[in-house]
Design an enzyme around this catalytic site. Structure first.
Site, PDB file in Angstrom:
ATOM      1  CG  LEU A 222       7.003   0.876  -0.284  1.00 27.11           C
ATOM      2  CD1 LEU A 222       5.858   0.267   0.484  1.00 27.11           C
ATOM      3  CD2 LEU A 222       7.730   1.922   0.544  1.00 27.11           C
ATOM      4  CG  ASP A 223       4.620   2.270  -2.810  1.00 31.09           C
ATOM      5  OD1 ASP A 223       3.747   1.616  -2.221  1.00 31.09           O
ATOM      6  OD2 ASP A 223       5.068   3.337  -2.379  1.00 31.09           O
TER       7      ASP A 223
END
Lengths: 279, 279, 279, 279
Positions: A222-223
């Site tokens: 994520l990210d």
């Protein structure tokens, strides 16, 4: 006379540019723009070449290039530029609207095939813009089921890219794997600051003087995917969370659209967790 | 292994990149960075190539390149990067100080040989920075006499460039001609707005919301030379002329120093009244 | 006619502006600029008022203001603007040079009383600029001893602020406590990204497209003090760590100098871990 | 409790802020934000005050304020914020689309009542966005006739502002006079550079490194009205006229929308050929 874009990445070694340009010359191709980069740390070479000429048989050209390059070389010949994309959204309109307006007026550099939303909020606008809208709720089902429904819709189209235009659900590693290197997300902070949920609230509480946004490829962390574009905007003590969100939306749409333009013009290489972008 | 920078400009034609890269390969030179640009309007080709290799005999390499290029080609081989410069000033310190600080700490990419000022204000600081200061007053003499005195000083040095760091006298066409392509000026507006004297006063009276600065090569048309770099800064109704001048100085020094960095790294081509800059 | 700057912070309640302006009117003071802010979350009121008038007896004015404000009000009357500062450095020159140049040409808005460095690198330049340089090595002694030596020097001066201009040692909570609200630091990243050591290396490895810098008050939590100013600059794949450091230095000095200007003009309130800045 | 915005401009004199705040206090109004500016050159005072309270009778409040201000004072009390606007266009969609999207999603801060175009290109999109589109061709008629037809349409609506969103016809002094202070234009250059037609072509030929846009009030001097907002974007030698136009459109829409936001929130005073903007 046609236009051809050539993307090559391979281990770096002496003479690559000469080898490549000699092959192009032997095919009567004229180089109109050429950019290259050597990643010294990873001993990797990247080049993007725009050329004009006659080239019915790109297979032969590709073969010839591969013969004159190191073993691990990746050669990509691109003769048409119009990409096909799907857009995934939740409730916020600002990125989707920017994409659909440009799509409508033929300045996006891609065709939007469909919009998929986990709410109904954006159906009306999407349909006015002449694009099919599919509602796939995430409620009362588990993630595999939710993603299976999305995939079923995506499978109806031939797609080059999925654009997450403020799609607020986290996609599974499996889903991301199926579209490896093809999913672009807009994250509402200047990564790596404020990873995760509610970045504007985090920003407000920290008392920062700049907010930002990041467009990146989606990987299963994520990210953490390779960053394409980032911008920031100044804020001050007059900005509450609401004002930061409002100012942030302007940054988000600018950052995402800039990333899409680079993507649709085949200007981006991904190398590990980084991008090499030939503007 | 040495580093060599090659600058080539010539009429555009098919096969130039191939011709050039083949010559380099035949001299066992390895291209580490290459940028090129085709000015379609003027059918002109420009390239900057950084390469490494053994090259005692750059004359032969240059000869070989010229043989493989159109007649009007200009080939420039640069093996050392440290440029020698003189700085001309009047009374304002901000650009001069930035230059002399970087010169002092060896981050300018050039050596300042001398500073010439038409006032005495900046002597003390210049001399503290270890650089000879020459005072040439423009008072009580005509321009040819003034410029002759400046030239006499300049002639004592081997100079690549003259930097006008807020030098507030207009140089004659004759003087400019003697240092053709070698004089860089910082103009205190974003040209072509506010040409001529007192741009901040003009800006204040017009009520603009941005001010700016422009670094450019000096030609015999005042403020009309090829532009290298420009930046702007926001102002508002709280800015009187004095505050605009103050904010403008920060822009001026940033713009000038950015231009000098590009210049000293041999990244700028001049073509007509424009620049081509390979960043 | 003199100039007076009034800073007031207090719990918010109805009628504060009226109360304050009536007191000023009763002292024949003319308001030339007034800014106020209500922090709704914390029910706090802040105002900065610049006025002109005769005011030999600021004590009485302060007393009168306090009588007309809530109990917890803090009132600060400032009649002279020149602040006295010390600068702490390690080896990097860029921030120090910018400060000392402006100090030299009387455009800093403060007087630099001394420079303290934990190396000798910057002595020569500091002394050329006419400022005393004190070398306090951190080697072969513990932190209390190191800080005691610094304090002994600082105690020789009447100081309003300590500026950490790329001072690369972490100060103890005790030291920070002794100069509470008076220490300003420049951090080489856009906080809260890349907290801690070597932010440019972190930035390079993450593949970000912007770098930045943050000026902040120092509290006992490293890199967690109230932020004053932040800026960013674009970078791309051509930037290695070295190039990021170089570009970052330009941002750092701009960010620090902007913060100092606001500070020396008494435009900053600190409220919890945030700043309120009346530009 | 309601919200009230108070705009006051008048000749400057001692005690204005006190006088105003005392009147507000006597009406039990609580000031939540106050900004003021003294134009020293013209001895003029401007203030914008946001307050809350009960105020059925704004007439009495206005009367009371006028009694306590110099004779020439202009007092404007604004209790509702939604403005009514018409948009005039030619063929380019980018500014119109941005306005109509925000109008559609209720984030414009105003209601678009109608769009008038001198071509048919933008009818389809406008009508999809639910806004009436009126085509008034300028062909085969003189300007008075053209403008009379426009006025006839405008007269059907109660309008606060006319927004020229890339409307490429020059309006007569008479027309402008009828909507004095109510017409906002987006000009495709950073004024005063490149006044008049084809600014991007002018910019390309001059070889500038920045392009820009300006939002301004329209007066009878073409491109000479009070400037509201301006921004610039960097360009380089790779930008032909077409690329400058494309990059410029992004700047134009950002600049126009920022100006409209300030306008619709009653943050702008016009004073002579300048604006005073309380952000």
């Amino acid at each position: 006379m046609n236009e051809l874009t050539i993307l090559i990445s391979c281990p770096d070694q002496v003479g690559l540019v000469t080898n490549i340009t000699c092959v192009l010359a032997s095919h009567q191709l004229n180089i109109i723009a050429m950019r290259e980069f050597v990643d010294e740390a990873n001993k990797a070479f990247f080049t993007r070449i725009a050329c004009t000429g006659e080239f019915e048989e790109t297979d032969k050209l590709k073969q010839k290039l591969l013969e004159n390059l190191p073993n691990a070389a990746v050669v990509n010949l691109i003769t048409q530029k119009e990409k096909q994309v799907a857009v995934l959204v939740t409730k916020e309109y600002h990125c989707l609207a920017e994409i659909l307006i440009k799509n409508q007026f033929k300045t996006l550099g891609a065709n939007v095939q469909c919009v998929i939303g986990n709410y109904e909020e954006l159906r009306n606008f999407t349909e006015k813009m002449g694009i099919p809208y599919f509602h796939v709720s995430h409620l009362e089902k588990d993630k595999p089921q939710f993603e299976a429904e999305i995939k079923e819709i995506l499978n109806q189209f031939e797609l080059d890219y999925l654009v997450l235009a403020k799609f607020m659900r986290i996609l599974s590693a499996d889903f991301v794997e199926s579209y490896s290197g093809k999913i672009i997300n807009i994250h509402h902070s200047f990564l790596p600051a404020f990873i995760g949920a509610n970045p504007y609230k985090q920003a407000f509480e920290r008392g920062v003087k700049i907010i930002g946004a990041t467009a990146h490829f989606v990987t299963d962390n994520l990210d953490e995917g390779p960053i394409i574009t980032q911008h920031t905007a100044h804020v001050d003590h007059n900005f509450g969370v609401k004002e930061m969100v409002r100012a942030g939306k302007e940054v988000e749409k600018a950052v995402l659209l800039e990333a899409l333009e680079l993507l649709f013009e085949d200007r981006i290489f991904v190398s590990g967790n980084k991008t090499i972008i030939f503007k």
